[in-house]
Design a protein around this motif. Structure first.
Motif, short mmCIF file in Angstrom:
data_model
loop_
_atom_site.label_atom_id
_atom_site.label_comp_id
_atom_site.label_asym_id
_atom_site.label_seq_id
_atom_site.Cartn_x
_atom_site.Cartn_y
_atom_site.Cartn_z
N PRO A 1 0.97 -1.03 0.19
CA PRO A 1 -0.14 -0.60 -0.08
C PRO A 1 0.97 1.39 0.36
CG PRO A 1 -0.09 -1.41 2.28
CD PRO A 1 1.02 -2.12 1.27
N GLU A 2 1.72 1.56 0.47
CA GLU A 2 2.44 2.58 0.28
C GLU A 2 3.37 2.87 -0.76
OE1 GLU A 2 4.42 0.21 4.17
OE2 GLU A 2 3.43 0.16 2.37
N THR A 3 3.51 1.97 -1.07
CA THR A 3 4.48 1.57 -2.49
C THR A 3 3.09 2.37 -3.64
OG1 THR A 3 5.61 0.37 -2.58
CG2 THR A 3 5.23 0.86 -4.67
N MET A 4 2.17 2.47 -3.39
CA MET A 4 0.74 2.81 -4.38
C MET A 4 0.46 4.31 -3.87
SD MET A 4 -2.13 0.20 -4.59
CE MET A 4 -1.39 -1.36 -5.20
N GLU A 5 0.37 4.34 -2.69
CA GLU A 5 -0.12 5.74 -1.94
C GLU A 5 1.04 6.72 -1.03
OE1 GLU A 5 -1.41 4.68 2.37
OE2 GLU A 5 -3.14 2.85 0.58
N ASP A 6 2.09 6.95 -1.98
CA ASP A 6 3.13 7.77 -1.34
C ASP A 6 3.91 8.28 -2.31
OD1 ASP A 6 3.39 6.68 1.64
OD2 ASP A 6 5.00 5.89 1.31
N GLU A 7 4.99 9.24 -2.03
CA GLU A 7 5.08 10.32 -3.43
C GLU A 7 6.27 9.89 -3.43
OE1 GLU A 7 3.35 13.93 -3.50
OE2 GLU A 7 1.58 13.57 -4.08
N ALA A 8 7.04 10.59 -4.55
CA ALA A 8 8.18 9.98 -5.49
C ALA A 8 8.19 11.13 -7.27
CB ALA A 8 8.31 8.81 -5.03
N GLU A 9 9.84 11.12 -7.07
CA GLU A 9 10.22 11.43 -8.31
C GLU A 9 9.64 10.40 -9.27
OE1 GLU A 9 10.72 14.70 -9.12
OE2 GLU A 9 9.87 15.74 -7.28
N VAL A 10 9.38 10.48 -10.21
CA VAL A 10 9.39 9.31 -11.41
C VAL A 10 9.05 9.83 -12.68
CG1 VAL A 10 7.15 7.68 -11.75
CG2 VAL A 10 7.30 8.22 -9.63
N GLU A 11 9.83 9.12 -13.60
CA GLU A 11 10.13 9.39 -14.74
C GLU A 11 9.14 7.69 -15.96
OE1 GLU A 11 13.47 8.82 -18.10
OE2 GLU A 11 14.20 9.05 -16.34
N LEU A 12 8.60 8.38 -16.16
CA LEU A 12 7.54 7.67 -16.89
C LEU A 12 7.65 7.46 -18.01
CD1 LEU A 12 3.49 9.53 -16.39
CD2 LEU A 12 4.79 7.59 -15.56
N LEU A 13 7.80 6.63 -18.94
CA LEU A 13 8.53 5.50 -19.86
C LEU A 13 7.57 6.22 -21.16
CD1 LEU A 13 10.04 2.46 -18.24
CD2 LEU A 13 10.53 4.54 -18.42
N ASP A 14 8.65 6.04 -22.47
CA ASP A 14 7.65 6.45 -23.70
C ASP A 14 7.13 5.07 -23.79
OD1 ASP A 14 7.85 8.68 -24.04
OD2 ASP A 14 10.38 7.92 -25.63
N PRO A 15 5.42 4.77 -24.74
CA PRO A 15 4.62 3.24 -25.28
C PRO A 15 6.17 1.78 -25.58
CG PRO A 15 3.71 4.84 -25.37
CD PRO A 15 5.11 5.87 -25.35
N LEU A 16 5.26 1.41 -25.05
CA LEU A 16 6.69 -0.30 -25.16
C LEU A 16 6.68 -0.07 -27.04
CD1 LEU A 16 8.60 -2.57 -24.46
CD2 LEU A 16 6.35 -4.06 -23.95
N LEU A 17 7.36 -0.53 -28.21
CA LEU A 17 7.33 -1.02 -29.45
C LEU A 17 7.70 -2.43 -29.30
CD1 LEU A 17 8.22 1.97 -31.15
CD2 LEU A 17 6.25 1.44 -30.71
N VAL A 18 6.90 -3.13 -30.26
CA VAL A 18 7.11 -4.97 -29.71
C VAL A 18 7.27 -4.76 -31.42
CG1 VAL A 18 6.86 -7.19 -29.54
CG2 VAL A 18 6.85 -5.20 -27.44
N VAL A 19 8.51 -5.53 -31.85
CA VAL A 19 8.34 -6.17 -33.45
C VAL A 19 8.23 -7.82 -33.28
CG1 VAL A 19 9.51 -7.14 -35.72
CG2 VAL A 19 9.32 -4.25 -34.25
#
Length: 541
Positions: A166-184
């Motif tokens: 639950p703490e991982t879902m609820e607490d805040e931190a600096e996060v880098e979102l990733l570009d969408p995955l491309l799969v061939v």
């Protein structure tokens, strides 16, 4: 980078990776994700009445819609309740992402008895998942979600699970979102394709055996093109039905039980091109040469020794095969007359009653583009070899998992994926009541599935077998509710057939209502299906 909760990072990453629907049941360990879902308007949340339905609905959504399904549950009993659905998705090679909560970080692995603790739940669900991961740090959430999606989109598609305290879902931190995955999804090696082409060109009676992997790869046109070029009839597994339309003379159906005409035809093939199937039930003769296309190298030759493997995506590999065949030789002369004669002979054998008449009535009332989910009941069994399928992804089974209770919630998920197409669930009275509470979900979210309930007041298959081979039925008789009153209580339309062959007309009527409909079809005991394997009898005299 941006500051956000772990729940927000999870939902934003799901959205970037194409998720549009999450099936779930909110609970205390999930508040961080629920708050994020509430704010993400591009992702629809559908709350079920039991976690078992979540696994099934995510599976139905994935198989009917062609993407992947997502579920959200609390840890421990919540996750364990999904395992019936996950086992079906695992058997059917269906891409399902199950997201679970966990106990607080400090208690993980301590076995101290905190709420919903199961130590260790990663091990508990290992048999029905392809990949699992626990995410403890908020910054790791985007990469974990993307790793899960990569597992769904590469190799053999099967369920995966990630879990977060639950703490991982609820607490805040600096996060880098990733570009969408491309799969061939690559095809087989050029060297192996050349060897397969040589085997096919040397054959005089090739046959294609199409499994559920054709749907997963979107290889329908490629199968038809190769079949047409080689003039090879296409035999299908139950999961492969619809790989080629049954309107097409290339399709020879799925009735390959012992002594069947199709089984005899298949045994005459000198080369069998198996596409996206483990071939577990195909029963090829030991001396027959099989070329097996599968994205999972572990499946090559698992069930047939004389196998040449092509490891790669089914569509890409078939397209490579077709290119090389065209370069090597002209199309083969038509064998359409031969196939049409066989199709007519097979159709003439579909005479077991009352199953044949009921199935014909039902097929007449179900549109060709409708999605049919065949449960573990007598008519559901009968449809596996004998139900005509005209469009891809319109016939779903529980594969070798064989779950009672699977059909109705799976149909709900399929309808969410394909809201403009009719969806029909075939259940027995015993199986339907596993998840009858999801009628409330159907009403709440306007999921207009037609639920057929063939009611014989028994676990009919068990009752018949015990009576006929084990000295008498025991424990298989049921006392059911009044299904019309049940429908009314949930706010769905209820209909009851006067005779079983009224089912087609009732489905036609139900389709005009644009509401969830429950159709009860009272039936008596039905004979053991002709395609069932021999029944084991007691060995004691």
């Amino acid at each position: 980078m941006a500051r956000m909760t772990g729940g927000e990072a999870l939902v934003k990453t799901l959205r970037r990776e194409g998720t549009r629907v999450v099936f779930g049941l909110p609970g205390v360990q999930l508040y961080g994700v629920m708050a994020a879902l509430r704010e993400e308007k591009a992702v629809r949340f559908i709350a079920t009445r039991h976690e078992q339905a979540i696994g099934y609905m995510a599976d139905g959504y994935a198989r009917a819609g062609g993407g992947y399904g997502v579920g959200l549950v609390v840890p421990g009993p919540g996750l364990l309740n999904t395992t019936a659905g996950l086992s079906t998705a695992y058997a059917a090679s269906s891409p399902v992402l199950m997201i679970s909560g966990q106990v607080p970080r400090a208690n993980i692995g301590k076995d101290v008895g905190v709420l919903h603790e199961v130590n260790d739940q990663l091990d508990a669900i290992a048999p029905v998942t392809k990949w699992r991961k626990r995410v403890v740090e908020i910054r790791d959430v985007p990469a974990a979600v993307q790793d899960a999606v990569r597992q769904l989109k590469t190799g053999r598609p099967r369920p995966v699970e990630i879990e977060l305290p639950p703490e991982t879902m609820e607490d805040e931190a600096e996060v880098e979102l990733l570009d969408p995955l491309l799969v061939v999804r690559a095809g087989a090696s050029a060297h192996d394709v050349e060897r397969a082409v040589s085997l096919l060109l040397a054959s005089s009676r090739p046959v294609i055996y199409a499994g559920g992997g054709v749907h997963g790869a979107g290889a329908h046109q490629a199968v038809a093109d190769v079949a047409e070029y080689l003039q090879a009839g296409v035999v299908q597994s139950a999961e492969g039905k619809g790989a080629v339309s049954d309107h097409n003379d290339l399709s020879l159906g799925a009735s390959i039980y012992p002594q069947s005409l199709l089984k005899k035809y298949l045994e005459q093939a000198d080369v069998i091109l198996a596409v996206g199937s483990r071939c577990a039930l195909a029963g090829f003769k030991p001396e027959q040469q099989v070329i097996q296309i599968d994205v999972d190298p572990d499946e090559i030759g698992r069930n047939h020794r004389k196998t040449f493997g092509l490891v790669g995506d089914a569509r890409a590999t078939l397209e490579q095969l077709l290119e090389r065949l065209r370069a090597a030789t002209p199309p083969r002369p038509s064998r359409k007359t031969e196939r049409e004669a066989l199709r007519a002979e097979i159709a003439a054998t579909l005479t077991q009653e009352p199953q044949a008449s009921i199935t014909r009535s039902l097929r007449s009332g179900v549109p060709e583009d409708a999605i049919v989910v065949a449960g573990m009941t007598q008519i559901g069994y009968y449809t596996r070899p004998f139900w005509p399928v005209y469009r891809p992804r319109t016939y779903l089974t529980s594969s070798y998992s064989g779950n009672l209770g699977f059909a109705f919630p799976t149909a709900l998920g399929a309808k969410v994926a394909c809201p403009d197409r009719p969806v029909v669930a075939i259940s027995g009275d015993g199986g339907f009541l596993y998840n009858a509470q999801e009628l409330a979900t159907a009403v709440q979210y306007g999921i207009n599935v037609i639920a057929l309930v063939f009611n014989d007041n028994a676990y009919g298959n068990v009752a018949r077998d015990l009576d006929e081979a084990w000295g008498g039925s025991y424990g298989a008789e049921l006392t059911n509710p009044d299904f019309m009153k049940l429908a009314d209580a949930y706010g769905v339309v209820g209909m009851r057939a006067d005779t079983p062959t009224d089912v087609g007309a009732l489905v036609t009527k139900a389709l005009t209502l644009e509401r969830p409909v429950l159709i009860e079809i009272p039936v008596g005991r039905m004979p053991r299906p002709v395609f069932f394997p021999p029944r084991r009898k007691p060995t004691r005299s």
